[in-house]
Write a protein that holds these residues in place. Structure first.
Motif, short mmCIF file in Angstrom:
data_model
loop_
_atom_site.label_atom_id
_atom_site.label_comp_id
_atom_site.label_asym_id
_atom_site.label_seq_id
_atom_site.Cartn_x
_atom_site.Cartn_y
_atom_site.Cartn_z
N SER A 67 82.14 -53.68 11.12
CA SER A 67 83.16 -53.88 10.09
C SER A 67 82.59 -53.41 8.76
O SER A 67 83.18 -53.62 7.72
CB SER A 67 83.52 -55.36 9.96
OG SER A 67 83.93 -55.87 11.18
N ASP A 78 80.65 -58.85 14.57
CA ASP A 78 80.83 -57.57 15.28
C ASP A 78 80.03 -57.58 16.57
O ASP A 78 80.51 -57.16 17.62
CB ASP A 78 80.34 -56.40 14.42
CG ASP A 78 81.20 -56.18 13.18
OD1 ASP A 78 82.41 -56.40 13.27
OD2 ASP A 78 80.65 -55.78 12.14
N VAL A 127 86.34 -54.21 6.82
CA VAL A 127 87.47 -54.67 7.62
C VAL A 127 87.37 -56.18 7.84
O VAL A 127 86.34 -56.68 8.30
CB VAL A 127 87.52 -53.94 8.98
CG1 VAL A 127 88.70 -54.41 9.81
CG2 VAL A 127 87.60 -52.43 8.78
N ARG A 202 89.90 -51.00 13.09
CA ARG A 202 88.49 -51.08 12.69
C ARG A 202 87.74 -49.82 13.09
O ARG A 202 86.96 -49.28 12.32
CB ARG A 202 87.86 -52.32 13.32
CG ARG A 202 86.46 -52.63 12.84
CD ARG A 202 85.91 -53.87 13.51
NE ARG A 202 86.11 -53.80 14.95
CZ ARG A 202 86.95 -54.56 15.63
NH1 ARG A 202 87.63 -55.51 15.05
NH2 ARG A 202 87.11 -54.39 16.92
N THR A 206 85.99 -47.63 10.07
CA THR A 206 84.53 -47.62 9.86
C THR A 206 83.83 -46.49 10.61
O THR A 206 82.67 -46.20 10.32
CB THR A 206 83.89 -48.96 10.30
OG1 THR A 206 84.07 -49.14 11.69
CG2 THR A 206 84.50 -50.13 9.56
#
Ligand code: HEC
Ligand code: HEC
Length: 254
Positions: A67, A78, A127, A202, A206
């Protein structure tokens, strides 16, 4: 006064209980991860030899599923998400049904500790957690806007005009280890980073570090444009027919 002290002590102990247990993480890692990711996290366990893509080298990275901006470490959440769900289409198993929530957190924190330390205060989060994202409804208008963006942003260069992973630049796509990493065929619906709207959002905001998939955090800053692309990309996947089910690519574990 006394009450305040007790309250402070209670708060401190619950903060400590919230900290992942690294000793526990180490034990889980040794049992469940080291065979592939290596005893010291270098991605060089005995089970790694023939795997493609190779298990992640946690010491040197880079990490795909974040993120956070390109080049940064992922957040604990994550890693927990990746370890829980696994990575479809690769040998990375899903541990969500094997490990307890506490062990998932502990082993994820242990994995992150292999990477060079980062100043937690400086980590930028691009995110928000999935439960805080508010995807707008998937309407034909939004998909149409997404289709236009897909064309103007050049996604088709790699992913192909119809999302089949056959764009003109696809053949040249290699990762940081020099292994070929074909861009995903969206029609198969096999998203490595997860296929929910929040997951796809996401992934392209990213990017996937170490692969040609870039981050669109800056070039696509308009929130509604991002969701338009999410809905369009997800609309390209269809449920697999019998032919695909028999002969199509699949997760080795399935
Ligand atoms: C059978 C081999 C295997 C085992 C066992 C395994 N992994 Fe993996 N893991 C992989 C492979 C292969 C990848 C790379 C997939 C890719 O690059 O798309 C990976 C990737 C990852 C990533 C992705 C990091 C990122 O964002 O790029 C994390 C985190 C991870 N593994 C954690 C774990 C943890 C924790 C365990 C144990 C609980 C574990 N793995 C056990 C093979 C394995
Ligand atoms: C320079 C080539 C390139 C461009 C341009 C590109 N991608 Fe990708 N993309 C890739 C590659 C390569 C992968 C697969 C990486 C891997 O799995 O190792 C990928 C993977 C993805 C994934 C799936 C990740 C997963 O979970 O498996 C999504 C979603 C995605 N791209 C969306 C987009 C969107 C939307 C655009 C345009 C805004 C775009 N990409 C532009 C190369 C590209």
């Amino acid at each position: 006064m006394r009450l305040a002290m007790i309250a402070a002590a209670l708060a401190a102990s619950s903060a400590a209980a919230d900290e992942p247990d690294l000793a526990r993480g180490r034990a889980v890692y040794r049992d469940a991860c080291a065979s592939c990711h290596g005893p010291t996290g270098g991605g060089d366990g005995p089970g790694a030899v023939d795997l493609k893509p190779k298990p992640r080298d946690f010491v040197n990275g880079p990490f795909k599923f974040r993120s956070t901006p390109s080049g940064a470490r992922p957040l604990l959440r994550d890693v927990v998400r990746t370890v829980t769900a696994g990575i479809r289409g690769t040998w990375m198993p899903a541990f969500g049904k094997i490990l307890t929530a506490e062990d998932l957190r502990a082993v994820s924190a242990y994995v992150l500790a292999f990477a060079p330390p980062e100043d937690a205060a400086e980590v930028e989060v691009l995110v928000a957690p999935a439960e805080e994202l508010r995807p707008p409804a998937d309407t034909p208008e939004l998909r149409e806007r997404g289709k236009q963006l897909y064309e103007t942003m050049g996604c088709g260069q790699c992913h192909g005009p119809l999302g089949r992973g056959d764009g003109p630049a696809a053949a040249r796509a290699v990762n940081d280890k020099g292994e070929s990493t074909a861009p995903l065929d969206f029609t198969l619906g096999l998203f490595k980073g997860g296929s929910s709207p929040a997951d796809v959002y996401r992934t392209f905001v990213t990017g996937l570090d170490g692969t040609p998939m870039p981050s669109y955090a800056e070039s696509l800053s308009e929130e509604s444009d991002r969701w338009a692309l999410v809905h369009y990309v997800r609309s390209l996947s269809r449920s697999p027919g019998p032919w695909q089910w028999l002969f199509g690519p699949r997760t080795p574990w399935e």
